[in-house]
Design a protein around this motif. Structure first.
Motif, short mmCIF file in Angstrom:
data_model
loop_
_atom_site.label_atom_id
_atom_site.label_comp_id
_atom_site.label_asym_id
_atom_site.label_seq_id
_atom_site.Cartn_x
_atom_site.Cartn_y
_atom_site.Cartn_z
N LEU A 15 5.17 3.86 2.46
CA LEU A 15 5.10 2.58 1.77
C LEU A 15 4.92 1.50 2.83
O LEU A 15 5.74 1.36 3.73
CB LEU A 15 6.37 2.32 0.97
CG LEU A 15 6.37 1.06 0.13
CD1 LEU A 15 5.34 1.17 -0.99
CD2 LEU A 15 7.74 0.80 -0.45
N PHE A 16 3.81 0.78 2.74
CA PHE A 16 3.47 -0.29 3.66
C PHE A 16 3.56 -1.63 2.94
O PHE A 16 3.01 -1.77 1.86
CB PHE A 16 2.02 -0.15 4.15
CG PHE A 16 1.72 1.09 4.93
CD1 PHE A 16 1.70 1.07 6.32
CD2 PHE A 16 1.43 2.28 4.28
CE1 PHE A 16 1.38 2.22 7.03
CE2 PHE A 16 1.12 3.43 4.99
CZ PHE A 16 1.09 3.40 6.37
N ASP A 38 6.15 -4.05 7.28
CA ASP A 38 7.18 -3.05 7.04
C ASP A 38 6.51 -1.73 6.71
O ASP A 38 5.54 -1.69 5.94
CB ASP A 38 8.07 -3.46 5.86
CG ASP A 38 8.81 -4.75 6.13
OD1 ASP A 38 9.95 -4.67 6.61
OD2 ASP A 38 8.25 -5.83 5.84
N LEU A 39 7.03 -0.66 7.28
CA LEU A 39 6.56 0.70 6.99
C LEU A 39 7.78 1.58 6.80
O LEU A 39 8.68 1.60 7.65
CB LEU A 39 5.69 1.25 8.11
CG LEU A 39 5.38 2.75 8.10
CD1 LEU A 39 4.69 3.18 6.81
CD2 LEU A 39 4.57 3.15 9.32
N MET A 40 7.81 2.28 5.68
CA MET A 40 8.90 3.21 5.42
C MET A 40 8.28 4.53 4.99
O MET A 40 7.38 4.56 4.14
CB MET A 40 9.82 2.70 4.32
CG MET A 40 10.94 3.66 3.96
SD MET A 40 11.96 3.07 2.60
CE MET A 40 13.05 2.00 3.50
N THR A 41 8.74 5.63 5.58
CA THR A 41 8.27 6.95 5.18
C THR A 41 9.46 7.82 4.82
O THR A 41 10.58 7.61 5.28
CB THR A 41 7.49 7.66 6.32
OG1 THR A 41 8.37 8.02 7.37
CG2 THR A 41 6.38 6.79 6.86
N ASN A 42 9.19 8.80 3.97
CA ASN A 42 10.17 9.84 3.70
C ASN A 42 9.44 11.13 3.38
O ASN A 42 8.25 11.11 3.08
CB ASN A 42 11.18 9.45 2.60
CG ASN A 42 10.54 9.33 1.23
OD1 ASN A 42 9.35 9.47 1.05
ND2 ASN A 42 11.37 9.06 0.24
N VAL A 95 0.87 -1.17 0.00
CA VAL A 95 0.00 0.00 0.00
C VAL A 95 0.90 1.22 0.00
O VAL A 95 1.85 1.31 0.78
CB VAL A 95 -0.94 0.02 1.23
CG1 VAL A 95 -1.75 1.31 1.28
CG2 VAL A 95 -1.85 -1.20 1.24
N ARG A 96 0.60 2.15 -0.89
CA ARG A 96 1.35 3.41 -0.99
C ARG A 96 0.40 4.54 -0.61
O ARG A 96 -0.74 4.59 -1.06
CB ARG A 96 1.86 3.58 -2.41
CG ARG A 96 2.85 4.70 -2.59
CD ARG A 96 3.51 4.66 -3.97
NE ARG A 96 2.65 4.26 -5.07
CZ ARG A 96 1.85 5.09 -5.72
NH1 ARG A 96 1.77 6.35 -5.39
NH2 ARG A 96 1.11 4.65 -6.73
N ALA A 97 0.89 5.47 0.24
CA ALA A 97 0.04 6.56 0.74
C ALA A 97 0.85 7.85 0.86
O ALA A 97 2.08 7.85 0.76
CB ALA A 97 -0.55 6.19 2.09
#
Length: 186
Positions: free
Chosen positions: A165-166, A179-183, A151-153
């Motif tokens: 990005l999940f 996994d969760l990544m943010t920028n 999932v992209r948010a």
């Protein structure tokens, strides 16, 4: 390395670079993010086979499915529940959205692995008053085989815009964020 860890590593190696490149190239232009790394929107697409937008799964189990499939819809629901819990400041619900061995890499923060580290990270994050006023938009959700989804948010918190990005997995019939990544959006 366990079989699950190995599969997760393969999944991350196959999916993250393409999605990050698309996100970085897009900046804040949502339309640009619908390029080669993302399938067309459901209104633009009849099926992956007819449009050629299907993506081979890193597990070798077929093709990734477009937005709107069962796993993608469940994953999207979990991410929306996560966003709702963040807005309400409910740390227990936030942590409950993650698998026990999840990894969270928030922009500007140390990576948190596992429930206790994720709880500490979000307890600190939820003290920020901008979190309750944040807006969240889920832009895309896709199956990556029968047990995985992405999932992209985008989120806006105060003056800051973020891309998220999940990666999610079906853990015994229950979808969890692994996994969760943010920028920060540029």
């Amino acid at each position: 390395m366990s079989k699950i860890s190995h599969r997760r590593a393969l999944l991350l190696a196959a999916v993250l670079p393409a999605l990050l490149v698309a996100g970085c190239a897009a900046g804040t232009d949502t339309q640009a993010m619908k390029g080669a790394a993302s399938p067309a929107s459901p209104t633009d697409m009849t099926s992956p086979e007819q449009t050629g937008t299907g993506m081979e799964s890193p597990m070798g189990t077929g093709t990734a499915s477009p937005t709107g499939t069962a796993g993608a819809a469940q994953a999207r629901s979990v991410v929306q529940g996560f966003f709702d819990a963040v807005k309400s400041g409910n740390v227990d619900q936030v942590v409950g959205a993650f698998s026990d061995d999840a990894v969270v890499a928030l922009a500007g923060k140390a990576t948190a692995t596992g429930g206790n580290a994720i709880r500490s990270l979000f307890q600190d994050q939820l003290k920020n008053k901008d979190m309750a006023k944040a807006t969240h938009t889920i832009e895309d959700s896709r199956d990556l085989g029968p047990q995985y989804a992405v999932v992209r948010a985008r989120s806006k918190q105060g003056d800051n815009a973020y891309r998220e990005l999940f990666l999610l997995a079906d853990k015994g019939g229950q979808w969890k964020i692994t996994d969760l990544m943010t920028n920060k959006a540029s």
